[in-house]
Design a protein around this motif. Structure first.
Motif, mmCIF file in Angstrom:
data_model
loop_
_atom_site.group_PDB
_atom_site.id
_atom_site.type_symbol
_atom_site.label_atom_id
_atom_site.label_comp_id
_atom_site.label_asym_id
_atom_site.label_seq_id
_atom_site.Cartn_x
_atom_site.Cartn_y
_atom_site.Cartn_z
ATOM 1 N N LEU A 55 2.569 -4.376 7.402
ATOM 2 C CA LEU A 55 1.471 -4.676 8.327
ATOM 3 C C LEU A 55 0.816 -3.394 8.838
ATOM 4 N N PHE A 56 1.632 -2.448 9.278
ATOM 5 C CA PHE A 56 1.079 -1.179 9.754
ATOM 6 C C PHE A 56 0.406 -0.418 8.606
ATOM 7 N N GLY A 57 1.094 -0.332 7.454
ATOM 8 C CA GLY A 57 0.574 0.450 6.344
ATOM 9 C C GLY A 57 -0.731 -0.075 5.805
ATOM 10 N N ASN A 58 -0.853 -1.387 5.684
ATOM 11 C CA ASN A 58 -2.095 -1.963 5.168
ATOM 12 C C ASN A 58 -3.269 -1.711 6.105
ATOM 13 N N GLU A 59 -3.006 -1.729 7.413
ATOM 14 C CA GLU A 59 -4.096 -1.452 8.358
ATOM 15 C C GLU A 59 -4.475 0.024 8.329
ATOM 16 N N MET A 60 -3.508 0.895 8.058
ATOM 17 C CA MET A 60 -3.835 2.316 7.845
ATOM 18 C C MET A 60 -4.698 2.460 6.595
ATOM 19 N N ALA A 61 -4.336 1.765 5.521
ATOM 20 C CA ALA A 61 -5.074 1.864 4.260
ATOM 21 C C ALA A 61 -6.511 1.372 4.404
ATOM 22 N N GLY B 219 4.971 6.365 11.969
ATOM 23 C CA GLY B 219 6.349 6.366 11.477
ATOM 24 C C GLY B 219 7.356 6.373 12.610
ATOM 25 N N LYS B 220 7.077 7.154 13.639
ATOM 26 C CA LYS B 220 7.963 7.177 14.807
ATOM 27 C C LYS B 220 7.952 5.833 15.520
ATOM 28 N N MET B 221 6.778 5.197 15.607
ATOM 29 C CA MET B 221 6.692 3.879 16.220
ATOM 30 C C MET B 221 7.533 2.865 15.449
ATOM 31 N N VAL B 222 7.472 2.931 14.130
ATOM 32 C CA VAL B 222 8.273 2.044 13.285
ATOM 33 C C VAL B 222 9.764 2.275 13.532
ATOM 34 N N SER C 66 0.843 -1.196 0.000
ATOM 35 C CA SER C 66 0.000 0.000 0.000
ATOM 36 C C SER C 66 0.875 1.241 0.000
ATOM 37 N N LYS C 67 0.279 2.374 -0.363
ATOM 38 C CA LYS C 67 1.017 3.636 -0.345
ATOM 39 C C LYS C 67 1.495 3.970 1.067
ATOM 40 N N GLN C 68 0.680 3.661 2.043
ATOM 41 C CA GLN C 68 1.063 3.929 3.429
ATOM 42 C C GLN C 68 2.256 3.072 3.842
ATOM 43 N N ALA C 69 2.242 1.800 3.439
ATOM 44 C CA ALA C 69 3.372 0.912 3.754
ATOM 45 C C ALA C 69 4.644 1.422 3.094
ATOM 46 N N GLN C 70 4.517 1.878 1.847
ATOM 47 C CA GLN C 70 5.686 2.394 1.128
ATOM 48 C C GLN C 70 6.244 3.639 1.807
ATOM 49 N N SER C 71 5.365 4.518 2.264
ATOM 50 C CA SER C 71 5.815 5.733 2.955
ATOM 51 C C SER C 71 6.483 5.394 4.282
ATOM 52 N N LEU C 72 5.901 4.473 5.035
ATOM 53 C CA LEU C 72 6.499 4.084 6.311
ATOM 54 C C LEU C 72 7.905 3.536 6.111
ATOM 55 N N TYR C 73 8.086 2.735 5.075
ATOM 56 C CA TYR C 73 9.405 2.152 4.855
ATOM 57 C C TYR C 73 10.397 3.190 4.324
ATOM 58 N N HIS C 74 10.036 3.860 3.226
ATOM 59 C CA HIS C 74 10.997 4.738 2.546
ATOM 60 C C HIS C 74 11.263 6.033 3.315
ATOM 61 N N ASP C 75 10.280 6.525 4.052
ATOM 62 C CA ASP C 75 10.446 7.800 4.750
ATOM 63 C C ASP C 75 10.876 7.644 6.202
ATOM 64 N N TYR C 76 10.682 6.453 6.758
ATOM 65 C CA TYR C 76 10.963 6.278 8.185
ATOM 66 C C TYR C 76 11.928 5.132 8.482
ATOM 67 N N ALA C 77 11.596 3.933 8.034
ATOM 68 C CA ALA C 77 12.376 2.759 8.445
ATOM 69 C C ALA C 77 13.760 2.718 7.820
ATOM 70 N N VAL C 78 13.847 3.019 6.529
ATOM 71 C CA VAL C 78 15.079 2.759 5.798
ATOM 72 C C VAL C 78 16.252 3.582 6.320
ATOM 73 N N LYS C 79 15.988 4.718 6.922
ATOM 74 C CA LYS C 79 17.067 5.607 7.357
ATOM 75 C C LYS C 79 17.670 5.196 8.712
ATOM 76 N N MET C 80 17.035 4.262 9.388
ATOM 77 C CA MET C 80 17.491 3.909 10.731
ATOM 78 C C MET C 80 18.699 2.980 10.681
ATOM 79 N N PRO C 81 19.722 3.237 11.511
ATOM 80 C CA PRO C 81 20.864 2.315 11.601
ATOM 81 C C PRO C 81 20.416 0.968 12.159
ATOM 82 N N ILE C 82 21.344 0.025 12.179
ATOM 83 C CA ILE C 82 21.049 -1.327 12.659
ATOM 84 C C ILE C 82 21.758 -1.574 13.990
#
Length: 465
Positions: A430-436, A448-451, A13-29
Motif C-alpha cells: 500500500l505504501f509502496g504503490n502510493e510512492m510509485a 521505511g522507518k514508519m513501516v 512495485s519496486k518501492q513496495a519491494q524495497s520497503l518489505y525486503h529492506d525494512y519490514a522483513v528484518k523486524m522481530p514479531i
C-alpha cells in the motif's frame, strides 16, 4: 508470468519491494494476542505429525472442509491423522481466493521449505516429509516460534488459571518472552447457565468467599494482582458489545445476590451488572497500568445441534450485527471522565463498524500517550487481504496509521506466525504503490522507518516491553 508465492508475493512495485525486503522483513514479531497453549511451550512439545500441529483445533480449516462436504469424522472425529490430512489436501485447491490458500502455502514454505502447492496428489508425501521434520528439536513448539523471530508473545488465560506454565517458562532458557492476558469474561456474563459454578471456582483460587458483589470485586482484584506479579501487562475481553447501562450500587449488589442464590436475572438486570463489573475491572487495569483489549461483535455458537456435539470454538460462530457506537462511547467516556481510561485497543468483527471504530478511538486520544486508544488490526473473519487493506486505509484516513501497533495472530496454532509476514507485505504494498504513483514522496528512509514502527517498534513502546 509471475510465479506464485515468489519473493515479491503481494509486492506490486519496486518501492513496495524495497520497503518489505529492506525494512519490514528484518523486524522481530510481537504477537500481543493469541490463544497458544502455554503448556505446549513450557514442555517444548514435539508434535506427533502435521495433523496434530496444523489441523487439530483449527476451525478455519474445519469450516472450509465442511463447506466442501467433508464428513465430520475427518475433522473432529475418529479418522486417522493421515486420513484427516489427506482430506485437507483434497480441500486446499478449492480454497483459492480464501485466505486459507495463502496461509497454507506460506506456512508450508516458511516452516518446512515446501514450495509445491498442496493437493490430493502430494498430500501423502507432504504428510510424511513434515511429520519427519516435526520430530526434530528444530520443529518443537519452541523451535517453531524461534523460526519466526518472535520476540514476545502473549497467550490468553482465565482468572482461575494457576499460570504454572508461564512460571516455568520464565525460569527457562527460552529467549522469547511469554506473557499472558487476563480474560475475565466468565465473571462478567452473569446470565450464563454455568455462572455460579464459575464463581465457585473463582472462590477457590482466590481464597475468597464470594457471597456479595464486593467480595466478587475483591476476588477479581486478587487475581489481577496475581497475574500482574507474574508479568501480565494486558487484558482481553471477547464481548458482543460494551455495556454502559446506568446502575446504582444497591441494584448491582442485589442482582449479584439474586444470581448467587440460584435465581435467574433479567436481560436488563444482567446489563446493569455487566456494566458495573466491567467498569470496576477497567478502573483496576488503569491502576496497574495494563493495556485493555475489547474484541467486539461475534455472534457465537449459532448451530446449537453441533454445539451440543462438539462444544464451543469448533467453527460455528459468525459476524454479529450488534449496535456498538453509543454504548462504546459512554463506556469510554465514563472512564475518561474519572481519568481512569487506560491504554485501549478496540477490535470489530463487523466491517460496517470500521469507520465507527477508527473515529471512536480518536475521541479519547488526549495527547497523554502516543496512540492511547487504538483501533486494532483486522480480526477473525477480517484478518484476510481485503480486511487488512480496509483496516489500514480507514485508519489512515481517519486516524494516524503511523501510530498503529500492528498485527497479531489471535491463533491457537504454532504455525500461524506467517500471518505477520502477510500483513507486512500488504502494508508495504500500500505504501509502496502510493510512492510509485507520486501520492507519497519517494522518501524511502522515512517511510521505511514508519513501516518498521508499525511492524514492531510501536508495539514495543506501547506495551512498554
Amino acid at each position: 508470468m509471475t510465479k506464485f508465492l515468489d519473493d515479491n508475493f503481494l509486492l506490486e512495485s519496486k518501492q513496495a519491494q524495497s520497503l518489505y525486503h529492506d525494512y519490514a522483513v528484518k523486524m522481530p514479531i510481537i504477537d500481543y494476542h493469541n490463544h497458544l497453549p502455554p503448556k505446549d511451550l513450557a514442555e517444548n512439545k514435539v508434535f506427533g505429525n502435521i495433523t496434530n500441529a496444523w489441523i487439530d483445533g483449527d476451525h478455519y480449516k474445519w469450516r472450509a472442509m465442511r463447506t466442501l462436504g467433508v464428513n465430520e469424522k475427518y475433522l473432529t472425529g475418529n479418522a486417522s491423522d493421515r486420513e484427516k490430512f489427506a482430506k485437507w489436501g483434497e480441500t486446499v485447491p478449492h480454497t483459492m481466493r480464501n485466505p486459507l490458500y495463502h496461509w497454507t502455502h506460506l506456512e508450508l514454505s516458511r516452516y518446512f521449505g515446501i514450495t509445491d502447492t498442496l493437493s490430493s496428489k502430494n498430500a501423502s508425501s507432504v504428510y510424511d516429509a513434515t511429520t519427519e521434520m516435526l520430530q526434530s528439536q528444530e520443529f518443537t513448539s519452541r523451535g517453531l516460534i524461534r523460526k519466526m523471530n518472535v520476540d514476545v508473545l502473549c497467550t490468553t488465560e482465565d482468572p482461575t488459571d494457576t499460570l504454572e506454565y508461564h512460571q516455568q517458562l520464565a525460569k527457562s532458557d527460552f529467549k522469547t518472552k511469554v506473557s499472558t492476558a487476563f480474560r475475565p469474561d466468565k465473571a462478567i456474563l452473569i446470565g450464563s447457565e454455568t455462572y455460579n459454578d464459575y464463581i465457585d471456582s473463582l472462590e477457590k483460587v482466590s481464597d475468597t468467599e464470594i457471597t456479595t458483589y464486593d467480595r466478587l470485586c475483591d476476588a477479581l482484584r486478587k487475581r489481577i494482582e496475581y497475574f500482574n506479579s507474574n508479568g501480565c501487562f494486558v487484558c482481553d475481553h471477547g464481548l458482543s458489545h460494551l455495556y454502559a447501562e446506568d446502575f446504582t450500587e444497591t441494584e448491582v449488589k442485589s442482582i449479584f445476590k439474586k444470581r448467587r442464590e440460584g435465581e435467574q436475572v433479567s436481560a436488563k438486570e444482567a446489563a446493569k451488572f455487566q456494566s458495573a463489573i466491567l467498569l470496576y475491572l477497567s478502573e483496576t487495569y488503569h491502576e496497574f497500568g495494563w493495556v485493555q483489549q475489547f474484541h467486539l461483535g461475534a455472534l457465537r455458537n449459532n448451530n446449537t445441534r453441533m454445539l451440543s456435539e462438539l462444544g464451543p470454538d469448533t467453527g460455528w460462530d459468525s459476524i454479529g450485527d450488534y449496535t456498538q457506537a453509543e454504548s462504546l462511547s459512554k463506556f469510554l467516556d465514563t472512564l475518561d471522565s474519572k481519568d481512569k481510561l487506560t491504554k485501549t485497543i478496540l477490535y470489530n468483527l463487523n466491517p460496517r463498524d470500521n469507520a465507527l471504530m477508527a473515529t471512536m478511538a480518536g475521541n479519547f486520544n488526549d495527547g497523554s500517550v502516543k496512540g492511547k486508544v487504538q483501533w486494532g488490526s483486522g480480526w477473525w473473519f477480517l484478518d484476510q487481504k481485503d480486511g487488512m487493506i480496509d483496516q489500514i486505509n480507514t485508519l489512515s484516513n481517519m486516524g494516524l496509521i503511523s501510530c498503529f501497533v500492528g498485527m497479531l495472530t489471535d491463533s491457537r496454532s504454532f504455525l500461524s506466525f506467517p500471518r505477520h509476514e502477510y500483513f507486512r507485505r500488504i502494508l508495504c504494498n500500500l505504501f509502496g504503490n502510493e510512492m510509485a504513483k507520486g501520492e507519497l514522496p519517494n522518501d524511502m528512509e522515512w517511510i521505511g522507518k514508519m513501516v518498521q514502527n508499525i511492524c514492531y517498534n510501536n508495539a514495543k513502546e506501547y506495551f512498554d516491553l
